[in-house]
Design an enzyme around this catalytic site. Structure first.
Site, mmCIF file in Angstrom:
data_model
loop_
_atom_site.group_PDB
_atom_site.id
_atom_site.type_symbol
_atom_site.label_atom_id
_atom_site.label_comp_id
_atom_site.label_asym_id
_atom_site.label_seq_id
_atom_site.Cartn_x
_atom_site.Cartn_y
_atom_site.Cartn_z
ATOM 1 N N ASP A 32 0.794 -1.235 0.000
ATOM 2 C CA ASP A 32 0.000 0.000 0.000
ATOM 3 C C ASP A 32 0.830 1.292 0.000
ATOM 4 O OD1 ASP A 32 -1.713 -2.065 0.604
ATOM 5 O OD2 ASP A 32 -2.391 -1.250 2.513
ATOM 6 N N GLU A 207 -10.621 -2.228 4.180
ATOM 7 C CA GLU A 207 -9.295 -1.691 4.442
ATOM 8 C C GLU A 207 -9.146 -0.317 3.785
ATOM 9 O OE1 GLU A 207 -6.254 -5.384 4.787
ATOM 10 O OE2 GLU A 207 -6.786 -4.841 2.730
#
Length: 508
Positions: A32, A207
């Site tokens: 990420d 998420e």
């Protein structure tokens, strides 16, 4: 000896597939994007990183900086893995007015990171500040600043909501399939405001939420809430969905019940939008990966890539629904022209091949118009295919294709004929519908393509449809093949470029 041989093979594969324009880690594993912030002079990219091995473990925050979001300078680790846990995803922001009281100067860069410290049985939110413009961070001694005694509570993103004069955090309550909203006046003490969800796709985990304002075609700012889910994507594995609506400083209310996906392919996840940009300017990066196979990719000394930077805006699609437009940002300055053609006609059932340089990032911009289909033409099956295909190919029979099927008004992305990676979840084909009401001619289409090592991005229909895919040919793709089936197509314009960095990547 065998080990050395294998290392050489891995290095060769890694070199062949490493992009030159898309950001990749110097070594190890990356997922990420974190802490995307513009400090007024340079862009910071923090990211989930294991510098020691090319799989997810011992996660810290890697760091790189850029003045244009395309040429990057690697920096030292910004947030380490500690005894308090791995440094999971989060955000970075500028505390201009020193509302936290943690900086010596009331006005200045005052860079703050809010992120998740993760232990096997607990995830809590930490705060850290930087005294050297984001090169390193000092953890707040009163951490954690937010803890609800939950093992799956993560990925804070924080904005300043001017009308209510407070900071607002959006954070994932992962297994409850909802996003929590919290408020603070000092970035240290947080009060629960509301929840959003469950909404959208049924899934296992929520998420990496992002709440941002995006400008629409009339110039108005619209609130958009992004939620990444894993697994649960219709394509398999991980994907990002988004909701357009209103936010009053405490509660997010979607404007409709329509499910919208950020990407029609499989390898765009955990996108994040830069903070501290001018009002209404929304620029994003996304991780090019999917949790179904990201730790098994063939580049074994590094894994992970970021998408090109994209400008986000909102426009109504031909059905009258607001949708995201994603447009690559700044690539024009990297272009070196290969060819430029206009009004080239390809009769039906023909193909044409153009050579491409090896080892270069390639950009293709094409607009085409199909002939009027003839109703009388049939095949043995009674159905006439009317298709155009653009393929990156080589003499070994490998090809990576994007095409347009006029009969169904759909585009496709097909990586199934590449032989460099095989995995049960590495799906080969993806498709998206095209609403031709945007065009003067209902038989027209535009495509904007980038092939850069293992990174492939497709933009179509005036950048309304976006497909992001990892690609692993066994041999370099050094040809561009244009093919027609069933009817002729006029290539109204075709531009091809190589993309060359404006400056060398500087690795510390």
């Amino acid at each position: 000896m065998t080990e050395k041989k294998n290392d050489c093979v891995f290095s060769k594969v890694s070199r062949q597939h490493r992009p030159s324009v898309h950001f990749t880690p110097p070594t190890g594993f990356m997922n990420d994007p974190n802490g995307l912030v513009f400090d007024g002079a340079q862009y910071h990219l923090y990211y989930q990183h294991n510098p020691s091995a090319a799989y997810s473990a011992d996660i810290c925050w890697g760091h790189a900086t850029s003045t244009d979001l395309l040429s990057w300078k690697d920096q030292p680790i910004a947030l380490p893995n500690t005894v308090d846990g791995q440094a999971f995803s989060g955000c970075a922001l500028l505390d201009h007015e020193n509302s936290s009281g943690l900086f010596a100067n009331c006005h200045g860069t005052n860079l703050v990171a809010l992120y998740t410290r993760s232990l096997p049985t607990r995830q809590s939110q930490y705060l850290a500040i930087s005294h050297n413009n984001g090169q390193s961070f000092e953890e707040y001694p009163g951490n954690p600043v937010l803890d609800i005694d939950n093992p799956n509570f993560r990925d804070p993103q924080v904005i300043y909501h001017a009308p209510s004069r407070k900071w607002v955090m959006v954070i994932a309550e992962v297994e409850k399939h909802r996003i929590g909203f919290y408020g603070s006046t000092d970035l240290i003490h947080w009060t629960h405001l509301s929840h959003f969800g469950p909404a959208g796709l049924p899934t296992v985990n929520y998420e990496c939420p992002n709440l941002v304002q995006v400008r629409d075609e009339s110039g108005d700012l619209r609130w958009v809430l992004f939620v990444s889910i894993n697994p649960g994507s219709p394509m398999g594995g991980s994907v990002t969905q988004y909701f357009i609506g209103d936010f009053d400083g405490a509660v997010f209310t979607p404007s409709d019940g329509i499910l919208r996906l950020f990407d029609f392919a499989k390898d765009s996840y955990a996108m994040q939008v830069y903070s501290n940009l001018p009002a209404g300017e929304a620029v994003t990066l996304a991780w090019m990966g999917n949790w179904q196979y990201c730790q098994e990719l063939p580049t074994q000394d590094w894994r992970g890539a970021m998408s090109l930077p994209r400008d986000l805006s909102i426009r109504q699609d031909p059905n009258g629904y607001p949708r995201l437009v994603q447009k690559p940002r700044g690539v024009e300055k990297l272009r070196r022209a290969l060819s430029c053609e206009h009004a080239v006609y390809l009769p039906k059932d023909t193909h044409r091949t153009v050579s491409l340089p090896k080892g270069k990032a390639i950009e293709v911009v094409i607009r085409l118009t199909a002939d009027e289909p003839r109703q009388t033409e049939t095949t043995q099956t009674g159905f006439q295919s009317n298709r155009f295909e653009l393929a990156f190919a080589n003499d070994e029979g490998e090809k990576l294709s994007v095409g347009y099927d006029l009969s169904s008004t759909q585009i496709w992305l097909d990586r199934s004929k590449l032989r460099g990676f095989d995995h049960p979840f590495f799906t080969g084909r993806f498709a998206a519908p095209i609403n031709t009401a945007f065009y003067d001619n209902a038989r027209s289409l535009d495509l904007h393509l980038f092939l850069d090592g293992c990174a492939f991005e497709v933009y179509a229909n005036e950048h309304l449809e976006t497909g992001t895919a990892l690609v692993y040919p066994e041999k370099p793709l050094d040809m561009l093949r244009l093919s027609t089936e069933g009817l002729g197509f006029t290539i109204d314009s075709l531009e091809t470029y190589t993309l060359d960095k404006t400056m060398r990547r500087d690795t510390l």
